[in-house]
Design a protein around this motif. Structure first.
Motif, PDB file in Angstrom:
ATOM      1  N   GLY A  82      33.969   5.045  45.890  1.00 36.52           N
ATOM      2  CA  GLY A  82      33.821   3.625  45.606  1.00 36.52           C
ATOM      3  C   GLY A  82      32.535   3.233  44.906  1.00 36.52           C
ATOM      4  O   GLY A  82      31.439   3.352  45.452  1.00 36.52           O
ATOM      5  N   ASN A 100      37.589   6.920  40.933  1.00 36.18           N
ATOM      6  CA  ASN A 100      38.593   6.739  41.978  1.00 36.18           C
ATOM      7  C   ASN A 100      37.994   6.035  43.183  1.00 36.18           C
ATOM      8  O   ASN A 100      36.854   5.579  43.173  1.00 36.18           O
ATOM      9  CB  ASN A 100      39.211   8.086  42.362  1.00 36.18           C
ATOM     10  N   ARG A 102      37.476   3.175  46.216  1.00 37.17           N
ATOM     11  CA  ARG A 102      37.352   1.716  46.246  1.00 37.17           C
ATOM     12  C   ARG A 102      36.409   1.284  45.119  1.00 37.17           C
ATOM     13  O   ARG A 102      35.211   1.120  45.328  1.00 37.17           O
ATOM     14  CB  ARG A 102      36.825   1.263  47.605  1.00 37.17           C
ATOM     15  N   THR A 103      36.994   1.084  43.935  1.00 36.42           N
ATOM     16  CA  THR A 103      36.185   0.953  42.725  1.00 36.42           C
ATOM     17  C   THR A 103      36.548  -0.310  41.956  1.00 36.42           C
ATOM     18  O   THR A 103      37.715  -0.695  41.902  1.00 36.42           O
ATOM     19  CB  THR A 103      36.395   2.183  41.822  1.00 36.42           C
ATOM     20  N   THR A 104      35.531  -0.901  41.342  1.00 33.59           N
ATOM     21  CA  THR A 104      35.744  -2.081  40.500  1.00 33.59           C
ATOM     22  C   THR A 104      35.008  -1.924  39.177  1.00 33.59           C
ATOM     23  O   THR A 104      33.836  -1.530  39.151  1.00 33.59           O
ATOM     24  CB  THR A 104      35.245  -3.362  41.207  1.00 33.59           C
ATOM     25  N   HIS A 147      40.749   1.767  30.573  1.00 35.82           N
ATOM     26  CA  HIS A 147      40.519   1.908  32.019  1.00 35.82           C
ATOM     27  C   HIS A 147      41.648   2.746  32.594  1.00 35.82           C
ATOM     28  O   HIS A 147      42.808   2.339  32.593  1.00 35.82           O
ATOM     29  CB  HIS A 147      40.477   0.537  32.691  1.00 35.82           C
ATOM     30  N   SER A 149      43.407   4.821  35.806  1.00 37.47           N
ATOM     31  CA  SER A 149      43.458   5.087  37.242  1.00 37.47           C
ATOM     32  C   SER A 149      43.051   6.531  37.481  1.00 37.47           C
ATOM     33  O   SER A 149      43.436   7.429  36.738  1.00 37.47           O
ATOM     34  CB  SER A 149      44.882   4.886  37.776  1.00 37.47           C
ATOM     35  N   GLY A 154      41.950   4.751  46.474  1.00 39.67           N
ATOM     36  CA  GLY A 154      41.820   3.416  45.936  1.00 39.67           C
ATOM     37  C   GLY A 154      41.571   2.437  47.069  1.00 39.67           C
ATOM     38  O   GLY A 154      41.232   2.851  48.172  1.00 39.67           O
ATOM     39  N   GLN A 156      41.667   0.440  43.240  1.00 40.04           N
ATOM     40  CA  GLN A 156      40.838   0.326  42.053  1.00 40.04           C
ATOM     41  C   GLN A 156      41.159  -0.999  41.362  1.00 40.04           C
ATOM     42  O   GLN A 156      42.329  -1.357  41.224  1.00 40.04           O
ATOM     43  CB  GLN A 156      41.098   1.507  41.123  1.00 40.04           C
ATOM     44  N   ASN A 191      46.431  -0.201  43.480  1.00 35.91           N
ATOM     45  CA  ASN A 191      45.516  -0.545  42.399  1.00 35.91           C
ATOM     46  C   ASN A 191      45.921  -1.862  41.746  1.00 35.91           C
ATOM     47  O   ASN A 191      47.111  -2.137  41.545  1.00 35.91           O
ATOM     48  CB  ASN A 191      45.484   0.563  41.353  1.00 35.91           C
TER      49      ASN A 191
END
Length: 832
Positions: A82, A100, A102-104, A147, A149, A154, A156, A191
Motif C-alpha cells: 500500500g 499492488n 492498498r494503493t492510490t 495505470h 492493476s 488491493g 487499488q 479495485n
C-alpha cells in the motif's frame, strides 16, 4: 529496534527518474540477509517497534508527491503493497504506474506519448516510425499502458487523474487503464479505477488477453461513471463468459465488457494443491480443451445447470508457487453454485486433487459460493479449517458453511463458502473505504482416493438451495430529487438488498450494497425509517462504516424494522462531507417479499403469568441468589432501577465498560446450588438496551458445580423482537435443552448473560422478570403474508430499477456470525 521495511517514509517529494532500462522507481524484489532477492512489501507502520510489536502498532500512509517519471522502458513506478502517489507526472513510459496492495494514484497527469519524440532507433523505417518507443529494440507493437492493476491484493484506486495520448494504432493497442500482463494471478475484484478521471485523446481501457491468467480475471469498478460514461458507475470486466450477465455490452476498442451495477458482487477464490493436474486422462467425456490466448487450461469453473460442451465457463491456467504447490484462482459472481474441473496439459480430464486448500479470499459480508468438485463414488473426505472441523451431511438441504456433502448421483463433492463477517468491516485506503473482509480461513480437504479420477458425466443441475440461502430482493434508486434537503443534486446511485427471513446466524438478516457517485471523503450512508417525503427517525438508523461507494454489510432486523421494510417505509440516505443529504432512495421490494409474523406476546402474561415460574429477579434478586461479574471492575449494576421497567417498581440495570464481560447469577454454596425441576422448560427474561447503544447481541450460559457448562448465542428464534435493541422491551426464552440442563450431572451453580459484540464497546442493558418458566421456548416461523411491489424510480423519468428474478433462481445469499465462542470458554476457565 529498527525495521526498515516498516519504517514510515518521511518526505518523498519532487524527485525525477528517467531513461531507465527498466523502472523509474522500484519498490519490490528486496534482499534477504544473504543478499538474495525476495518478494517483499514495504509496509510502513507506526512505532514503537518492540519484541511484543516487532512490526509496529498501526499502518501509516507512505505518500509520494510530485514524482516525475519519463521515458522508462518498463514502468514509471513498480511497487509492492500500500502506497499513495499524489500530484505526479508520468510521460512516455511503457507502463506508467503499477503498484499492488492498498494503493492510490491521485491527481496526476499520465501521458502515453508526449511531443518529445526522442531519438528513433535507426534500424526502423524512420518515415513510418517517427518516434522512439519504450522497447530497447524499437518494437512498436507493445501495448502502451497507463495505470495497470497489479496482480494480487488491493484495493487499488485511481482518483482525479488525467490520461492523455493513449491512442491505439493498427500495430499497437493502447489503454489508459489496463490489467497486469504476464502474471499467474487473477486480479483483485475490489479495485476502483473510476473516481473523477479525465481522458484526452485516450483509449480509456484495453485488455490484451495474452498467455497468462491475469488479463482474464479483471473486474474493476468505474465508481462514478467517469470511465464508462454511465451515471452512478458501472463494472468493466473481461470476456470470460461465466462473468457475463444481463445488460453487459461489448466495447470493441477496449476489448472488454461494460456491465451494469448489480446486487450479487464478485468474489475471488484460490485453490492450492501439492502438484498441478496429472498427465493422464481417463474415464469421462474426454472433452478436449483448446488453448485460449496461448494459455494451457488446467482448471474450468462452470455455473451449475450449464451445458458441458457449449455452456458458459471460466478458464484457468494456474501456476506453480514458490513452495512448489500448484494454485488456481478466478473471480466469480457471488451467490451462485459452480462446478470445478481439472485438465491435463493436452486438454484431457485430469484427476481431482486428493488434498487441497480452498479459500474465498475476497468477498463482502454475506457473499457465498457453492463449489462442486467431481470425485469417484465411495470416496470419503475430511474437511478442516483453522478453527472448525467440518461435518459431512447426508443431503444438500442440510449443507452449511461448516459442513460438506457428497452426492453419489452427481458424483460431486459440494462445498459452501460464505463470508461470515456479520458487520461492516472495510479496508481504509487513504480515506476511501472498501468492504472486503474476505474469508481468510482456508478449508483443507483430504480425499481417500489417491488417483481421484472422476467420471465427467456433465455439469450437475442447479440444486434446491438450503432455506438459509434463499432471499427476498429489495432495491433503492438513489436520487437527489428524493432528498428533502438537496432535491437539485445531480448525483446518482443504486442500493441492493437481500433479505433472509431464515439464516445460518438465526437472525433476520438484511444484506446491503451501496453504489453512488458522490465525491469526497468522509461520507455517510444511513438506512432510516420514513415514508416517501418524510424525514427519518434516528432510532432505527443503521449507519454504514464507510460512506464511499461499494460499501456493504449486514443488518439484523427487529420485528418492527422488518415490518417497515416490507411496507416500503425504510430509505437510504447519503450525506456529503458537510453532512448534507445529497441522495435518497426509498427501499422497495423487487418481486415477492414476506411480512413478519405477529407477536403472540401478551402483557398480562408478562406480569401475571398463567404458567409456572421460578423467579431469579422480580423487583429484586431473589435470595439466596447473588449477582456477580466475570470482570467486576468492568461492570456497574443497579438492581433497583426505576426509570424504565416491565412490571412492578424496578428493573435491573447493568453497564459493561467493554463487551468482554458477563453478568453472573450465582446460586449460593453447594447446599443451595440449583437442581432444576424438569417441569421448567425454558429460561425467560425481558430485556431492553439503554438509549444510545443501539442493538446488542447477547449470549446466555449455565455452569454447574462439576464444571459442566453450555452457552447459547441469542438469535431471532429466541427473541420476540428478533433483536435486542433500545426500541422496545423484548422477551427472551431459551430452552433448557439448549442450555444443557437435562444432560448435566451436577447442580446449576451459575447463570450468565454476556455481551457478544466485536469489537468491544461499552453498553447498558435493562432486565426484568428474570425466571425459569414451564413454557417451551419460542420457535418463530414466517407467516405467509406477502407484499408484492414493483420497484420503480420515484421522481425521475426513465427506466425502472430492474426487478430481481426468483431468489431461488438467483441463488440469493445468507451470512452467519460465529459468535465469539472463546468468550464463554474463558469465563468458564476463570470460574474453575
Amino acid at each position: 529496534f529498527m525495521f526498515p521495511r516498516q519504517l514510515p517514509l518521511g518526505l518523498f517529494d519532487a524527485n525525477v527518474a528517467h531513461s531507465n532500462i527498466r523502472n523509474g522507481l522500484m519498490i519490490d524484489e528486496m534482499e534477504d540477509a544473504n543478499g538474495n532477492p525476495v518478494l517483499a512489501d514495504y509496509n510502513p507502520m507506526e512505532g514503537p517497534y518492540t519484541t511484543d510489536y516487532p512490526y509496529g502498532v498501526r499502518n501509516v500512509e507512505a505518500k509520494f508527491t510530485r514524482f516525475l517519471a519519463y521515458k522508462n522502458r518498463e514502468s514509471g513506478v513498480w511497487g509492492h503493497t500500500g502506497l499513495h502517489f499524489d500530484n505526479c507526472v508520468f510521460q512516455d513510459n511503457a507502463r506508467a504506474f503499477m503498484v499492488n496492495g492498498r494503493t492510490t494514484l491521485s491527481n496526476s497527469l499520465i501521458t502515453g506519448e508526449s511531443d518529445n519524440v526522442g531519438n528513433p532507433i535507426p534500424i526502423w523505417d524512420q518515415a513510418a516510425l517517427p518516434r522512439s518507443y519504450p522497447s530497447q529494440w524499437g518494437d512498436h507493437t507493445d501495448l502502451l499502458q497507463g495505470h495497470s492493476s497489479y496482480d494480487n491484493g488491493g484495493p487499488q484506486f485511481s482518483i482525479g487523474n488525467t490520461f492523455e495520448n493513449f491512442v491505439s494504432t493498427a500495430d499497437r493497442p493502447a489503454g489508459a487503464l489496463v490489467p497486469l500482463r504476464w502474471a499467474p494471478f487473477m486480479l483483485f475484484p475490489r479495485n476502483q479505477f473510476g473516481h473523477q478521471l479525465t481522458f484526452n485523446n485516450a483509449n480509456r481501457v484495453y485488455i490484451n488477453y495474452g498467455a497468462s491468467d491475469s488479463e482474464y480475471g479483471w473486474c474493476v469498478l468505474d465508481a462514478d461513471g467517469s470511465v464508462t460514461g454511465i451515471a452512478g458507475g458501472a463494472w468493466i470486466q473481461t470476456n470470460e463468459t461465466h462473468l457475463l450477465r444481463d445488460g453487459c455490452t461489448w466495447k470493441a476498442e477496449w476489448n472488454a465488457y461494460v456491465c451494469p451495477l448489480f446486487a450479487e458482487n464478485y468474489i475471488q477464490f484460490s485453490l492450492s494443491s501439492a502438484s498441478q493436474p496429472g498427465a493422464a486422462g481417463g474415464a469421462g467425456t474426454g472433452y478436449d480443451i483448446p488453448k485460449t490466448g496461448g494459455r494451457t487450461i488446467r482448471g474450468i469453473v462452470r455455473p451449475l445447470g450449464s451445458d458441458y460442451y457449449t455452456g458458459v465457463k471460466g478458464e484457468m491456467q494456474g501456476s506453480v508457487r514458490m513452495d512448489g504447490s500448484f494454485q488456481l484462482m478466478h473471480n466469480l459472481v457471488a451467490r451462485k453454485a459452480y462446478s470445478l474441473e481439472f485438465y491435463t496439459d493436452d486438454g484431457k480430464p485430469s484427476f481431482s486433487p486428493s488434498n487441497f486448500e480452498f479459500n474465498m479470499q475476497s468477498s463482502s459480508p454475506g457473499d457465498w459460493i457453492i463449489i462442486a468438485i467431481p470425485y469417484p463414488v465411495g470416496t470419503s473426505f475430511t474437511a478442516q479449517s483453522p478453527y472448525v472441523t467440518y461435518t459431512q451431511v447426508d443431503s444438500f438441504a442440510k449443507l452449511t458453511p461448516n459442513s460438506i456433502y457428497y452426492d453419489a448421483a452427481t458424483k460431486h463433492l459440494y462445498l459452501l463458502f460464505q463470508n461470515t463477517y456479520a458487520g461492516q468491516e472495510f479496508t481504509d485506503v487513504f480515506g476511501y473505504g472498501v468492504t472486503d473482509s474476505g474469508s481468510y480461513q482456508p478449508l483443507t480437504i483430504t480425499a481417500s482416493c489417491s488417483s481421484c479420477q472422476p467420471s465427467l458425466d456433465g455439469v450437475p443441475p442447479i440444486p434446491t438451495l438450503p432455506s438459509q440461502l434463499v432471499a427476498e430482493r429489495y432495491v433503492a434508486n438513489l436520487q437527489g430529487c428524493q432528498s428533502l434537503v438537496s432535491p437539485s443534486s445531480t448525483n446518482n446511485g443504486q442500493a441492493f438488498f437481500f433479505f433472509h427471513p431464515s439464516s445460518y446466524s438465526g437472525y433476520k438478516e438484511l444484506h446491503y450494497k451501496f453504489f453512488h457517485d458522490v465525491k469526497g471523503t468522509p461520507l455517510t450512508i444511513s438506512i432510516l425509517n420514513g415514508a416517501i417525503g418524510q424525514a427519518g427517525k434516528s432510532l432505527v438508523t443503521q449507519t454504514v462504516a464507510t460512506g464511499t461507494t461499494a460499501a456493504a454489510g449486514i443488518w439484523y432486523l427487529s420485528r418492527d424494522q422488518w415490518e417497515k421494510l416490507a411496507g416500503g417505509n425504510l430509505y437510504v440516505s447519503v450525506s456529503d462531507t458537510n453532512g448534507v443529504e445529497v441522495l435518497r432512495g426509498q427501499i422497495q421490494c423487487s418481486g415477492s417479499c414476506s411480512k413478519p409474523p405477529k407477536s403472540a406476546l401478551s402483557l398480562s402474561d408478562v406480569c401475571n403469568p398463567t404458567y409456572g415460574t421460578l423467579p431469579i429477579y422480580t423487583d429484586a434478586i431473589v435470595k439466596p441468589i447473588e449477582w456477580g461479574a466475570w470482570i467486576p471492575e468492568n461492570i456497574t449494576v443497579n438492581p433497583s432501577y426505576t426509570d424504565d421497567k416491565v412490571c412492578g417498581a424496578n428493573s435491573l440495570k447493568f453497564r459493561f465498560e467493554n463487551t468482554n464481560n458477563a453478568f453472573v447469577i450465582s446460586y449460593w454454596g453447594s447446599q443451595t446450588d440449583l437442581v432444576l425441576d424438569p417441569k421448567y422448560r425454558s429460561l425467560e427474561f425481558f430485556v431492553e438496551v439503554a438509549p444510545g447503544y443501539g442493538a446488542i447481541p447477547l449470549f446466555v450460559g449455565t455452569y454447574t458445580e462439576k464444571g459442566e457448562s453450555k452457552s447459547v448465542n441469542l438469535a431471532a428464534n429466541g427473541v420476540d423482537n428478533f433483536v435486542i435493541d433500545e426500541t422496545v422491551w423484548s422477551r427472551v426464552r431459551v430452552s433448557v435443552d439448549d442450555l444443557g440442563v437435562p444432560t448435566f450431572t451436577g447442580k446449576i451453580k451459575n447463570v450468565l448473560i454476556g455481551f457478544n459484540r466485536w469489537p468491544p464497546a461499552a453498553g447498558e442493558l435493562l432486565i426484568d422478570e428474570f425466571r425459569w418458566s414451564t413454557e417451551e421456548a419460542n420457535v418463530i416461523t414466517v407467516l405467509s403474508d406477502v407484499n408484492v411491489v414493483t420497484s420503480a424510480q420515484v421522481c425521475v423519468a426513465g427506466q425502472p430499477v430492474v426487478g430481481g428474478r426468483n431468489s431461488q433462481q438467483q441463488m440469493a445469499s445468507a451470512s452467519s456470525l460465529v459468535a465469539l465462542p472463546f468468550l464463554f470458554a474463558c469465563l468458564v476457565a476463570l470460574l474453575l
